[in-house]
Design an enzyme around this catalytic site. Structure first.
Site, PDB file in Angstrom:
ATOM      1  N   LYS A 133       7.391 -23.613 -25.392  1.00  0.00           N
ATOM      2  CA  LYS A 133       7.352 -22.488 -26.322  1.00  0.00           C
ATOM      3  C   LYS A 133       7.919 -21.229 -25.652  1.00  0.00           C
ATOM      4  CE  LYS A 133       3.279 -24.379 -28.722  1.00  0.00           C
ATOM      5  NZ  LYS A 133       1.916 -24.063 -29.249  1.00  0.00           N
ATOM      6  N   TYR A 179       5.864 -26.318 -38.294  1.00  0.00           N
ATOM      7  CA  TYR A 179       4.418 -26.110 -38.420  1.00  0.00           C
ATOM      8  C   TYR A 179       3.941 -26.204 -39.866  1.00  0.00           C
ATOM      9  CZ  TYR A 179       3.766 -24.916 -33.484  1.00  0.00           C
ATOM     10  OH  TYR A 179       3.667 -24.958 -32.115  1.00  0.00           O
ATOM     11  N   PHE A 207      -3.719 -18.451 -39.232  1.00  0.00           N
ATOM     12  CA  PHE A 207      -2.882 -18.062 -38.093  1.00  0.00           C
ATOM     13  C   PHE A 207      -1.414 -18.453 -38.277  1.00  0.00           C
ATOM     14  CE2 PHE A 207      -4.909 -22.156 -37.111  1.00  0.00           C
ATOM     15  CZ  PHE A 207      -3.795 -22.947 -36.817  1.00  0.00           C
ATOM     16  N   THR A 265      -5.722 -27.942 -27.031  1.00  0.00           N
ATOM     17  CA  THR A 265      -5.031 -26.845 -27.721  1.00  0.00           C
ATOM     18  C   THR A 265      -5.488 -25.479 -27.216  1.00  0.00           C
ATOM     19  OG1 THR A 265      -4.931 -28.238 -29.688  1.00  0.00           O
ATOM     20  CG2 THR A 265      -4.522 -25.884 -29.998  1.00  0.00           C
ATOM     21  N   ARG A 272      -1.772 -26.690 -19.819  1.00  0.00           N
ATOM     22  CA  ARG A 272      -2.491 -25.543 -20.371  1.00  0.00           C
ATOM     23  C   ARG A 272      -3.672 -25.149 -19.487  1.00  0.00           C
ATOM     24  NH1 ARG A 272      -2.332 -27.911 -26.528  1.00  0.00           N
ATOM     25  NH2 ARG A 272      -0.300 -27.083 -27.170  1.00  0.00           N
ATOM     26  N   ASN A 300       0.115 -20.991 -25.701  1.00  0.00           N
ATOM     27  CA  ASN A 300      -0.365 -22.123 -24.892  1.00  0.00           C
ATOM     28  C   ASN A 300       0.792 -22.984 -24.354  1.00  0.00           C
ATOM     29  OD1 ASN A 300       0.335 -23.489 -27.175  1.00  0.00           O
ATOM     30  ND2 ASN A 300      -1.728 -24.120 -27.743  1.00  0.00           N
ATOM     31  N   HIS A 336       4.342 -27.540 -26.752  1.00  0.00           N
ATOM     32  CA  HIS A 336       3.964 -28.346 -27.913  1.00  0.00           C
ATOM     33  C   HIS A 336       4.259 -29.808 -27.621  1.00  0.00           C
ATOM     34  CE1 HIS A 336       3.833 -29.933 -32.009  1.00  0.00           C
ATOM     35  NE2 HIS A 336       4.930 -30.591 -31.687  1.00  0.00           N
ATOM     36  N   GLU A 365       9.332 -34.862 -36.175  1.00  0.00           N
ATOM     37  CA  GLU A 365       9.720 -33.695 -35.379  1.00  0.00           C
ATOM     38  C   GLU A 365      11.044 -33.942 -34.653  1.00  0.00           C
ATOM     39  OE1 GLU A 365       5.239 -31.834 -34.756  1.00  0.00           O
ATOM     40  OE2 GLU A 365       6.156 -32.867 -33.063  1.00  0.00           O
TER      41      GLU A 365
HETATM   42  P1  IDP Z   1      -1.552 -28.646 -30.611  1.00  0.00           P
HETATM   43  O1  IDP Z   1      -0.394 -27.729 -30.307  1.00  0.00           O
HETATM   44  O2  IDP Z   1      -2.479 -28.802 -29.438  1.00  0.00           O
HETATM   45  O3  IDP Z   1      -1.144 -29.955 -31.227  1.00  0.00           O
HETATM   46  P2  IDP Z   1      -2.340 -27.788 -33.307  1.00  0.00           P
HETATM   47  O4  IDP Z   1      -3.733 -27.892 -33.862  1.00  0.00           O
HETATM   48  O5  IDP Z   1      -1.279 -28.678 -33.860  1.00  0.00           O
HETATM   49  O6  IDP Z   1      -2.444 -27.897 -31.718  1.00  0.00           O
HETATM   50  O7  IDP Z   1      -1.897 -26.277 -33.520  1.00  0.00           O
HETATM   51  C1  IDP Z   1      -0.560 -25.905 -33.338  1.00  0.00           C
HETATM   52  C2  IDP Z   1      -0.505 -24.599 -32.604  1.00  0.00           C
HETATM   53  O8  IDP Z   1      -1.061 -23.582 -33.427  1.00  0.00           O
HETATM   54  C3  IDP Z   1      -1.317 -24.566 -31.316  1.00  0.00           C
HETATM   55  O9  IDP Z   1      -0.628 -25.066 -30.210  1.00  0.00           O
HETATM   56  C4  IDP Z   1      -1.606 -23.092 -31.177  1.00  0.00           C
HETATM   57  O10 IDP Z   1      -0.497 -22.425 -30.560  1.00  0.00           O
HETATM   58  C5  IDP Z   1      -1.730 -22.636 -32.615  1.00  0.00           C
HETATM   59  N1  IDP Z   1      -3.137 -22.599 -33.032  1.00  0.00           N
HETATM   60  C6  IDP Z   1      -3.923 -23.650 -33.319  1.00  0.00           C
HETATM   61  N2  IDP Z   1      -5.159 -23.253 -33.685  1.00  0.00           N
HETATM   62  C7  IDP Z   1      -5.132 -21.899 -33.639  1.00  0.00           C
HETATM   63  C8  IDP Z   1      -6.103 -20.883 -33.936  1.00  0.00           C
HETATM   64  O11 IDP Z   1      -7.251 -21.141 -34.301  1.00  0.00           O
HETATM   65  N3  IDP Z   1      -5.684 -19.588 -33.761  1.00  0.00           N
HETATM   66  C9  IDP Z   1      -4.421 -19.266 -33.370  1.00  0.00           C
HETATM   67  N4  IDP Z   1      -3.482 -20.201 -33.090  1.00  0.00           N
HETATM   68  C10 IDP Z   1      -3.832 -21.494 -33.223  1.00  0.00           C
END
Ligand code: IDP
Length: 138
Positions: free
Chosen positions: A9, A49, A57, A91, A102, A112, A115, A126
């Site tokens: 990212k 996304y 968010f 995550t 992470r 973070n 991805h 994807e």
């Molecule tokens: P992942 O990247 O670990 O697969 P996902 O649940 O697919 O996690 O979420 C995608 C991205 O959205 C996360 O990597 C993070 O950057 C962001 N994200 C997920 N949950 C939250 C949240 O509660 N607040 C803000 N950003 C979030």
């Protein structure tokens, strides 16, 4: 043999962590079959996304991911999806174990660093979204 989509990212590129992240997947024994540096536009980010479209968010996430260049990659290996998720870590960096990407380098849930596709089906979608077939090794 499985393929998965991995993206460093914008925060990872900004913090010069591309080499470190690539090294971890290489050391694990996965094979890099596609890689490019690009600055995603809103359409690509929103498609990527799309499952999060209704989440509070979502706009922050799209703003963040379109805020700078990213490194898009495809990695191949046995159980590549689960293996790369394990190397990336949870995550929320608060929950990510030390030793994961992470866990070692991130502090916040949005920034973070990396991805990784969460299933084989997601990975196929994807990969098709980010790469043309001729951009990948056979
Ligand atoms: P992942 O990247 O670990 O697969 P996902 O649940 O697919 O996690 O979420 C995608 C991205 O959205 C996360 O990597 C993070 O950057 C962001 N994200 C997920 N949950 C939250 C949240 O509660 N607040 C803000 N950003 C979030």
């Amino acid at each position: 043999m499985e393929r998965t989509f991995i993206m460093v990212k914008p925060d990872g590129v900004e913090r010069r962590l591309v080499g470190e992240i690539v090294r971890r997947f290489e050391q694990k024994g996965l094979r890099l079959v596609g890689m490019k540096l690009l600055w995603p536009d809103r359409e690509l980010a929103e498609n990527h996304y799309a499952v999060h479209r209704e989440r509070p968010f979502f706009q922050d996430l799209v703003n963040f991911i379109t805020g700078g260049p990213v490194v898009a990659m495809v990695w191949e290996g046995p159980n590549a999806v689960r293996l790369t998720r394990a190397l990336i870590g949870a995550t929320n960096p608060l929950d990510a174990a030390p030793g994961t990407i992470r866990g070692d380098f991130a502090t916040e849930i949005t920034t973070n660093l990396v991805h990784g596709s969460d299933s084989v089906e997601t990975a196929e979608k994807e990969i098709a979204l980010w790469f043309r077939p001729e951009e990948l090794l056979r």
